[in-house]
Design a protein around this motif. Structure first.
Motif, PDB file in Angstrom:
ATOM      1  N   SER A  84       0.825  -1.216   0.000  1.00  0.00           N
ATOM      2  CA  SER A  84       0.000   0.000   0.000  1.00  0.00           C
ATOM      3  C   SER A  84       0.861   1.268   0.000  1.00  0.00           C
ATOM      4  CB  SER A  84      -0.962   0.005   1.196  1.00  0.00           C
ATOM      5  OG  SER A  84      -0.260   0.208   2.405  1.00  0.00           O
ATOM      6  N   GLU A  85       2.109   1.174   0.424  1.00  0.00           N
ATOM      7  CA  GLU A  85       3.012   2.330   0.455  1.00  0.00           C
ATOM      8  C   GLU A  85       3.717   2.559  -0.882  1.00  0.00           C
ATOM      9  OE1 GLU A  85       4.301   1.940   5.132  1.00  0.00           O
ATOM     10  OE2 GLU A  85       5.491   0.924   3.599  1.00  0.00           O
ATOM     11  N   ALA A  86       3.720   1.564  -1.725  1.00  0.00           N
ATOM     12  CA  ALA A  86       4.505   1.615  -2.958  1.00  0.00           C
ATOM     13  C   ALA A  86       4.166   2.819  -3.834  1.00  0.00           C
ATOM     14  CB  ALA A  86       4.342   0.318  -3.738  1.00  0.00           C
ATOM     15  N   GLN A  87       2.885   3.127  -3.990  1.00  0.00           N
ATOM     16  CA  GLN A  87       2.526   4.257  -4.853  1.00  0.00           C
ATOM     17  C   GLN A  87       3.080   5.565  -4.309  1.00  0.00           C
ATOM     18  OE1 GLN A  87      -1.619   4.722  -5.896  1.00  0.00           O
ATOM     19  NE2 GLN A  87      -1.241   6.692  -6.866  1.00  0.00           N
ATOM     20  N   SER A  88       3.012   5.756  -3.010  1.00  0.00           N
ATOM     21  CA  SER A  88       3.563   6.982  -2.419  1.00  0.00           C
ATOM     22  C   SER A  88       5.069   7.060  -2.620  1.00  0.00           C
ATOM     23  CB  SER A  88       3.248   7.049  -0.920  1.00  0.00           C
ATOM     24  OG  SER A  88       1.876   7.269  -0.726  1.00  0.00           O
ATOM     25  N   ILE A  89       5.757   5.944  -2.442  1.00  0.00           N
ATOM     26  CA  ILE A  89       7.210   5.908  -2.651  1.00  0.00           C
ATOM     27  C   ILE A  89       7.524   6.278  -4.100  1.00  0.00           C
ATOM     28  CG2 ILE A  89       9.226   4.370  -2.774  1.00  0.00           C
ATOM     29  CD1 ILE A  89       8.500   5.021   0.074  1.00  0.00           C
ATOM     30  N   GLU A  94       9.512  10.387  -7.857  1.00  0.00           N
ATOM     31  CA  GLU A  94       9.385  11.174  -9.087  1.00  0.00           C
ATOM     32  C   GLU A  94       9.443  12.667  -8.795  1.00  0.00           C
ATOM     33  OE1 GLU A  94       5.842   9.860 -11.115  1.00  0.00           O
ATOM     34  OE2 GLU A  94       6.713   7.898 -11.546  1.00  0.00           O
ATOM     35  N   GLU A  95       8.804  13.101  -7.723  1.00  0.00           N
ATOM     36  CA  GLU A  95       8.741  14.532  -7.424  1.00  0.00           C
ATOM     37  C   GLU A  95       9.998  15.073  -6.754  1.00  0.00           C
ATOM     38  OE1 GLU A  95       5.838  17.802  -5.228  1.00  0.00           O
ATOM     39  OE2 GLU A  95       5.135  15.749  -5.455  1.00  0.00           O
ATOM     40  N   TYR A  96      10.601  14.309  -5.862  1.00  0.00           N
ATOM     41  CA  TYR A  96      11.709  14.823  -5.057  1.00  0.00           C
ATOM     42  C   TYR A  96      13.029  14.088  -5.277  1.00  0.00           C
ATOM     43  CZ  TYR A  96       7.948  17.133  -2.514  1.00  0.00           C
ATOM     44  OH  TYR A  96       6.868  17.909  -2.181  1.00  0.00           O
ATOM     45  N   GLY A  97      13.068  13.142  -6.189  1.00  0.00           N
ATOM     46  CA  GLY A  97      14.251  12.317  -6.379  1.00  0.00           C
ATOM     47  C   GLY A  97      15.517  13.053  -6.750  1.00  0.00           C
ATOM     48  N   LEU A 121       4.128  -3.460  -8.444  1.00  0.00           N
ATOM     49  CA  LEU A 121       3.763  -2.203  -7.793  1.00  0.00           C
ATOM     50  C   LEU A 121       4.451  -0.990  -8.417  1.00  0.00           C
ATOM     51  CD1 LEU A 121       3.631  -3.678  -4.236  1.00  0.00           C
ATOM     52  CD2 LEU A 121       1.712  -3.072  -5.710  1.00  0.00           C
ATOM     53  N   GLU A 122       5.194  -1.233  -9.490  1.00  0.00           N
ATOM     54  CA  GLU A 122       5.804  -0.172 -10.298  1.00  0.00           C
ATOM     55  C   GLU A 122       6.674   0.786  -9.485  1.00  0.00           C
ATOM     56  OE1 GLU A 122       2.423   1.563 -12.271  1.00  0.00           O
ATOM     57  OE2 GLU A 122       2.160  -0.183 -13.564  1.00  0.00           O
ATOM     58  N   LEU A 163       5.528   5.114   9.055  1.00  0.00           N
ATOM     59  CA  LEU A 163       4.989   6.411   8.651  1.00  0.00           C
ATOM     60  C   LEU A 163       3.854   6.158   7.673  1.00  0.00           C
ATOM     61  CD1 LEU A 163       8.338   8.311   7.851  1.00  0.00           C
ATOM     62  CD2 LEU A 163       6.921   8.602   9.894  1.00  0.00           C
ATOM     63  N   ASP A 164       2.705   6.764   7.914  1.00  0.00           N
ATOM     64  CA  ASP A 164       1.653   6.657   6.901  1.00  0.00           C
ATOM     65  C   ASP A 164       2.001   7.620   5.768  1.00  0.00           C
ATOM     66  OD1 ASP A 164       0.697   9.276   7.524  1.00  0.00           O
ATOM     67  OD2 ASP A 164      -0.830   8.489   8.894  1.00  0.00           O
ATOM     68  N   ASP A 165       1.213   7.623   4.720  1.00  0.00           N
ATOM     69  CA  ASP A 165       1.536   8.441   3.541  1.00  0.00           C
ATOM     70  C   ASP A 165       1.686   9.921   3.869  1.00  0.00           C
ATOM     71  OD1 ASP A 165       1.521   6.163   2.022  1.00  0.00           O
ATOM     72  OD2 ASP A 165      -0.456   6.501   1.150  1.00  0.00           O
TER      73      ASP A 165
END
Length: 177
Positions: A84-89, A94-97, A121-122, A163-165
């Motif tokens: 469930s955390e994979a999408q946030s990661i 992508e945004e902060y890498g 989970l891409e 940590l939650d999203d």
């Protein structure tokens, strides 16, 4: 009446060649390197003195992360919370890498399962290590998944735990501010 030659002589012209002043183009300003402040060498903190193998078996040296805030994500391929955390990661990478490093550290599963997790989970935009032996998990005293270790740019641990999203996003924004 003055002749043309007289006018020219009176005007300062003569038939003898006149040496023209030489104009020298000033050299481009080259900064004196002795005056420029030297970039401080990057000190590798103890927290980043570890190595491992990527899921593809390539060597990975965590010292390459020094000087940049880093989030270590400890996950297992069968973990529903991790999934469930994979999408946030993926989205945060992508945004902060460009300003922050993410490193997935997979454990408690077979390498083939780890590969499948990343594919399904891409989250292939993040580097993932196969820590099936638990060496890196032990270094950070990780006893369960899914946990994060948040390191500032100096390698100081800012937090360890779940940590939650929203909490993860807040941590990321604080690190890159």
């Amino acid at each position: 009446m003055l002749s043309a030659a007289g006018v020219l002589l009176a005007a300062g012209c003569s038939s003898a060649p006149v040496e023209q002043p030489t104009f020298v183009q000033p050299a481009a300003a080259v900064p004196d390197k002795s005056d420029a402040p030297e970039a401080a060498p990057i000190v590798v903190p103890a927290t980043l003195k570890f190595s491992g193998k990527t899921l593809d078996g390539k060597p990975f040296d965590a010292t390459t992360l020094a000087g940049k805030p880093t989030i270590l994500w400890f996950w297992a391929p069968w973990c529903a919370t991790c999934a469930s955390e994979a999408q946030s990661i993926r989205d945060l990478q992508e945004e902060y890498g460009d300003r922050l490093s993410f490193l997935g550290i997979a454990g408690m599963g077979a390498n083939s399962e780890m590969h499948q997790f990343v594919k399904d989970l891409e989250v292939g935009n993040v580097t993932h290590l196969d820590d099936g032996a638990g060496k890196i998990w032990k270094k950070f005293k990780i006893t369960e998944q899914s946990l994060y270790v948040v390191l500032d740019r100096s390698g100081v641990v800012k937090s360890t735990g779940y940590l939650d999203d929203l909490q993860l996003t807040a941590q990321v924004k604080a690190l890159v501010a």
